[in-house]
Design a protein around this motif. Structure first.
Motif, mmCIF file in Angstrom:
data_model
loop_
_atom_site.group_PDB
_atom_site.id
_atom_site.type_symbol
_atom_site.label_atom_id
_atom_site.label_comp_id
_atom_site.label_asym_id
_atom_site.label_seq_id
_atom_site.Cartn_x
_atom_site.Cartn_y
_atom_site.Cartn_z
ATOM 1 N N ALA A 162 40.643 22.934 -25.356
ATOM 2 C CA ALA A 162 39.837 23.262 -26.758
ATOM 3 C C ALA A 162 40.873 23.832 -27.855
ATOM 4 O O ALA A 162 40.807 23.282 -28.875
ATOM 5 N N ASP A 163 41.839 24.847 -27.173
ATOM 6 C CA ASP A 163 42.595 25.341 -28.470
ATOM 7 C C ASP A 163 43.552 24.333 -28.875
ATOM 8 O O ASP A 163 43.667 24.331 -30.189
ATOM 9 N N LYS A 164 44.015 23.470 -27.892
ATOM 10 C CA LYS A 164 45.059 22.529 -28.506
ATOM 11 C C LYS A 164 44.289 21.333 -29.122
ATOM 12 O O LYS A 164 44.837 20.616 -30.056
ATOM 13 N N LEU B 149 38.073 34.854 -29.052
ATOM 14 C CA LEU B 149 38.825 35.989 -29.193
ATOM 15 C C LEU B 149 40.533 35.833 -28.953
ATOM 16 O O LEU B 149 41.123 36.623 -28.994
ATOM 17 N N HIS B 150 40.647 34.262 -28.473
ATOM 18 C CA HIS B 150 42.061 34.226 -27.945
ATOM 19 C C HIS B 150 43.202 34.208 -28.989
ATOM 20 O O HIS B 150 44.120 34.998 -28.767
ATOM 21 N N ASP B 151 42.756 34.283 -30.499
ATOM 22 C CA ASP B 151 43.768 34.359 -31.395
ATOM 23 C C ASP B 151 43.595 35.485 -32.024
ATOM 24 O O ASP B 151 44.508 35.660 -33.161
ATOM 25 N N VAL B 152 42.837 36.357 -31.965
ATOM 26 C CA VAL B 152 42.718 37.852 -32.555
ATOM 27 C C VAL B 152 43.980 38.591 -32.811
ATOM 28 O O VAL B 152 44.229 39.322 -33.638
ATOM 29 N N THR C 150 39.017 28.783 -39.235
ATOM 30 C CA THR C 150 38.747 27.613 -38.958
ATOM 31 C C THR C 150 39.217 26.941 -37.682
ATOM 32 O O THR C 150 38.398 26.359 -37.068
ATOM 33 N N HIS C 151 40.253 27.430 -37.255
ATOM 34 C CA HIS C 151 40.874 26.914 -35.948
ATOM 35 C C HIS C 151 39.772 27.471 -34.743
ATOM 36 O O HIS C 151 39.466 26.653 -33.851
ATOM 37 N N THR C 152 39.212 28.818 -34.830
ATOM 38 C CA THR C 152 38.384 29.206 -33.615
ATOM 39 C C THR C 152 37.017 28.371 -33.741
ATOM 40 O O THR C 152 36.493 27.874 -32.812
HETATM 41 FE FE LIG Z 1 44.751 28.971 -30.650
#
Ligand SMILES: [Fe+2]
Ligand SMILES: [Fe+2]
Length: 199
Positions: A132-134, A53-56, A24-26
């Motif tokens: 975008a992450d935040k 891929l940042h949080d894999v 969901t976050h991604t």
């Molecule tokens: Fe993240």
């Protein structure tokens, strides 16, 4: 064509995103990236794979330890660092599998390895990924999920998000969207707490 390769990368990332609500976050962060790219520029061939891929790397951290490595308060930043380092490694594996251009793999993994620990953006692509992450934290799902897991009321979580606006966002567009999202969350809170007019 472009969308196709991002879908393939997303499919390959799926087994690694199956933790910490990261699917969901991604997805939500990728949606914010579209608007950031339009307004701020940046290269979608770098930004989308980096975000997907940042949080894999969270998949390498036991679920019962994850909450000690992110969120408000004193956190285990060594553990948090592992998700960046392992994430960059897994991202490289996936991108090599799809024969992504080597120079782009380098840029993408450089972004992933510092997406939390490095506070300064090294490029506009990095800035768009960081924002975008935040921004996800300000989305409806993000605000609800984070309030729940940090044991905050929805309104306490909104207070926290309001305080972090100037600290977290790098681009002007990132800050503008965060403020808009916050207003939407606040108005739904007003609706929830308003006395019912029905008899
Ligand atoms: Fe993240
Ligand atoms: Fe992360």
């Amino acid at each position: 064509m472009m969308q196709e390769i991002f879908d393939v990368i997303f499919d390959l990332a799926m087994p690694f995103l199956d933790t910490r609500e990261n699917k969901t976050h991604t997805r939500i962060s990728c949606r914010f990236a579209e608007r950031l790219l339009k307004k701020e520029g940046g290269d979608p061939h770098v930004v989308y794979p980096a975000l997907i891929l940042h949080d894999v790397g969270w998949k390498c951290i036991p679920e019962d330890l994850q909450l000690s490595a992110f969120g408000p308060g004193d956190k285990d930043m060594k553990l948090n660092r592992i998700h960046e380092i392992e994430g960059a490694r897994i991202a490289r594996d996936i991108l090599e599998q799809v024969r992504y251009p080597q120079h782009l793999i380098k840029e993408i993994t450089d972004i992933i390895i510092g997406h939390d620990s490095r506070k300064i953006a090294i490029s506009i692509n990095d800035a768009v990924v960081k924002d975008a992450d935040k921004l996800w934290r300000y989305s409806e799902d993000g605000a609800r999920i984070n309030a729940l897991r940090f044991a905050l009321s929805f309104s306490q979580n909104l207070d926290r998000l309001r305080k972090k606006l100037d600290e977290w966002f790098i681009t002007r567009t990132g800050l503008t969207i965060a403020k808009e999202e916050l207003r939407l969350r606040e108005s739904s809170l007003d609706r929830l707490s308003a006395p019912s007019h029905s008899l």
